[in-house]
Design a protein around this motif. Structure first.
Motif, PDB file in Angstrom:
ATOM      1  N   GLN A  46      39.711  75.073  22.089  1.00  0.00           N
ATOM      2  CA  GLN A  46      41.008  75.745  22.173  1.00  0.00           C
ATOM      3  C   GLN A  46      40.988  77.123  21.518  1.00  0.00           C
ATOM      4  OE1 GLN A  46      44.174  73.280  20.796  1.00  0.00           O
ATOM      5  NE2 GLN A  46      43.596  71.552  22.081  1.00  0.00           N
ATOM      6  N   SER A  47      40.665  78.100  22.247  1.00  0.00           N
ATOM      7  CA  SER A  47      40.784  79.523  21.905  1.00  0.00           C
ATOM      8  C   SER A  47      40.183  79.947  20.570  1.00  0.00           C
ATOM      9  CB  SER A  47      42.259  79.948  21.960  1.00  0.00           C
ATOM     10  OG  SER A  47      43.003  79.334  20.926  1.00  0.00           O
ATOM     11  N   GLY A  48      39.178  79.277  20.076  1.00  0.00           N
ATOM     12  CA  GLY A  48      38.476  79.727  18.886  1.00  0.00           C
ATOM     13  C   GLY A  48      39.228  79.587  17.577  1.00  0.00           C
ATOM     14  N   HIS A  49      40.321  78.900  17.558  1.00  0.00           N
ATOM     15  CA  HIS A  49      41.104  78.733  16.329  1.00  0.00           C
ATOM     16  C   HIS A  49      41.094  77.269  15.884  1.00  0.00           C
ATOM     17  CE1 HIS A  49      42.608  82.819  16.601  1.00  0.00           C
ATOM     18  NE2 HIS A  49      42.931  82.595  17.871  1.00  0.00           N
ATOM     19  N   ALA A  50      39.953  76.650  16.034  1.00  0.00           N
ATOM     20  CA  ALA A  50      39.843  75.219  15.751  1.00  0.00           C
ATOM     21  C   ALA A  50      40.197  74.901  14.301  1.00  0.00           C
ATOM     22  CB  ALA A  50      38.431  74.732  16.064  1.00  0.00           C
ATOM     23  N   GLU A  51      39.721  75.712  13.372  1.00  0.00           N
ATOM     24  CA  GLU A  51      39.993  75.422  11.951  1.00  0.00           C
ATOM     25  C   GLU A  51      41.480  75.547  11.638  1.00  0.00           C
ATOM     26  OE1 GLU A  51      38.333  76.260   7.494  1.00  0.00           O
ATOM     27  OE2 GLU A  51      37.561  77.476   9.138  1.00  0.00           O
ATOM     28  N   ARG A  52      42.115  76.585  12.166  1.00  0.00           N
ATOM     29  CA  ARG A  52      43.548  76.761  11.916  1.00  0.00           C
ATOM     30  C   ARG A  52      44.345  75.594  12.489  1.00  0.00           C
ATOM     31  NH1 ARG A  52      47.083  81.231  14.762  1.00  0.00           N
ATOM     32  NH2 ARG A  52      45.921  80.225  16.389  1.00  0.00           N
ATOM     33  N   HIS A  53      43.995  75.174  13.703  1.00  0.00           N
ATOM     34  CA  HIS A  53      44.686  74.029  14.320  1.00  0.00           C
ATOM     35  C   HIS A  53      44.425  72.748  13.511  1.00  0.00           C
ATOM     36  CE1 HIS A  53      46.238  76.029  17.825  1.00  0.00           C
ATOM     37  NE2 HIS A  53      45.029  76.520  18.128  1.00  0.00           N
ATOM     38  N   ALA A  54      43.188  72.560  13.073  1.00  0.00           N
ATOM     39  CA  ALA A  54      42.844  71.357  12.301  1.00  0.00           C
ATOM     40  C   ALA A  54      43.599  71.329  10.973  1.00  0.00           C
ATOM     41  CB  ALA A  54      41.337  71.304  12.059  1.00  0.00           C
ATOM     42  N   LEU A  55      43.698  72.487  10.314  1.00  0.00           N
ATOM     43  CA  LEU A  55      44.417  72.544   9.033  1.00  0.00           C
ATOM     44  C   LEU A  55      45.905  72.254   9.187  1.00  0.00           C
ATOM     45  CD1 LEU A  55      42.697  75.651   7.431  1.00  0.00           C
ATOM     46  CD2 LEU A  55      42.579  73.289   6.605  1.00  0.00           C
ATOM     47  N   ASN A  56      46.443  72.542  10.348  1.00  0.00           N
ATOM     48  CA  ASN A  56      47.871  72.297  10.602  1.00  0.00           C
ATOM     49  C   ASN A  56      48.129  70.986  11.321  1.00  0.00           C
ATOM     50  OD1 ASN A  56      49.166  74.662   9.515  1.00  0.00           O
ATOM     51  ND2 ASN A  56      48.028  75.798  11.076  1.00  0.00           N
ATOM     52  N   ASP A  57      47.097  70.239  11.581  1.00  0.00           N
ATOM     53  CA  ASP A  57      47.242  68.968  12.295  1.00  0.00           C
ATOM     54  C   ASP A  57      48.040  67.976  11.432  1.00  0.00           C
ATOM     55  OD1 ASP A  57      46.277  66.104  13.031  1.00  0.00           O
ATOM     56  OD2 ASP A  57      45.677  67.367  14.726  1.00  0.00           O
ATOM     57  N   PRO A  58      48.989  67.262  12.036  1.00  0.00           N
ATOM     58  CA  PRO A  58      49.790  66.291  11.273  1.00  0.00           C
ATOM     59  C   PRO A  58      48.945  65.221  10.568  1.00  0.00           C
ATOM     60  CG  PRO A  58      50.777  66.662  13.420  1.00  0.00           C
ATOM     61  CD  PRO A  58      49.463  67.389  13.415  1.00  0.00           C
ATOM     62  N   LEU A  59      47.841  64.807  11.176  1.00  0.00           N
ATOM     63  CA  LEU A  59      46.975  63.808  10.541  1.00  0.00           C
ATOM     64  C   LEU A  59      46.376  64.362   9.252  1.00  0.00           C
ATOM     65  CD1 LEU A  59      45.547  61.055  10.560  1.00  0.00           C
ATOM     66  CD2 LEU A  59      43.718  62.134  11.877  1.00  0.00           C
ATOM     67  N   TYR A  60      45.909  65.610   9.301  1.00  0.00           N
ATOM     68  CA  TYR A  60      45.339  66.229   8.101  1.00  0.00           C
ATOM     69  C   TYR A  60      46.413  66.384   7.030  1.00  0.00           C
ATOM     70  CZ  TYR A  60      42.473  69.273   5.202  1.00  0.00           C
ATOM     71  OH  TYR A  60      41.757  69.806   4.161  1.00  0.00           O
ATOM     72  N   MET A  61      47.605  66.805   7.440  1.00  0.00           N
ATOM     73  CA  MET A  61      48.716  66.939   6.484  1.00  0.00           C
ATOM     74  C   MET A  61      49.061  65.584   5.850  1.00  0.00           C
ATOM     75  SD  MET A  61      49.306  70.044   6.404  1.00  0.00           S
ATOM     76  CE  MET A  61      50.288  71.418   6.866  1.00  0.00           C
TER      77      MET A  61
END
Length: 120
Positions: A46-61
């Motif tokens: 997904q558009s090269g922003h994997a880390e940003r998406h992962a950090l904002n993922d509800p599971l990670y939160m």
């Protein structure tokens, strides 16, 4: 003031709870990088922003909140244990002071000297 036996029990109980919670918190903290890596893999395309998406993922939160909750519980128990330990030490000091005053009163009475009022 609480009785010494009750304080000792509270110190023991809160100390054990603190150790257990902080051990679990350490384990949860050590697992966070694995959770993040796994989520990043899922977002790779997904558009090269994997880390940003992962950090904002509800599971990670959720995992972070779980870690924070367990850590807070451990710290609260540690503070309770230390507070009760200080109360026990204060109780022991006060009792030692009272015993010393009683001994002083008895010795003065034996010598027939007037005594100063005792501390209560």
């Amino acid at each position: 003031m609480m009785h010494a036996d009750h304080l000792v029990e509270l110190i023991r109980r809160h100390g054990a709870r603190s150790r257990e919670s902080l051990q679990v918190a350490d384990r949860l903290r050590s697992l966070l990088p694995q959770v993040l890596r796994s989520l990043k893999r899922g977002y790779q395309g997904q558009s090269g922003h994997a880390e940003r998406h992962a950090l904002n993922d509800p599971l990670y939160m959720e995992r972070i909140q779980e870690y924070l909750d367990v850590y807070a519980e451990g710290m609260e128990s540690k503070i309770q244990s230390e507070t009760h330990r200080m109360m026990l030490q204060a109780w022991q000091t006060l009792n030692a002071f009272r015993r010393a005053a009683e001994v002083r009163q008895q010795k003065l009475a034996e010598l027939g000297k007037p005594s100063r009022p005792s501390v209560s």
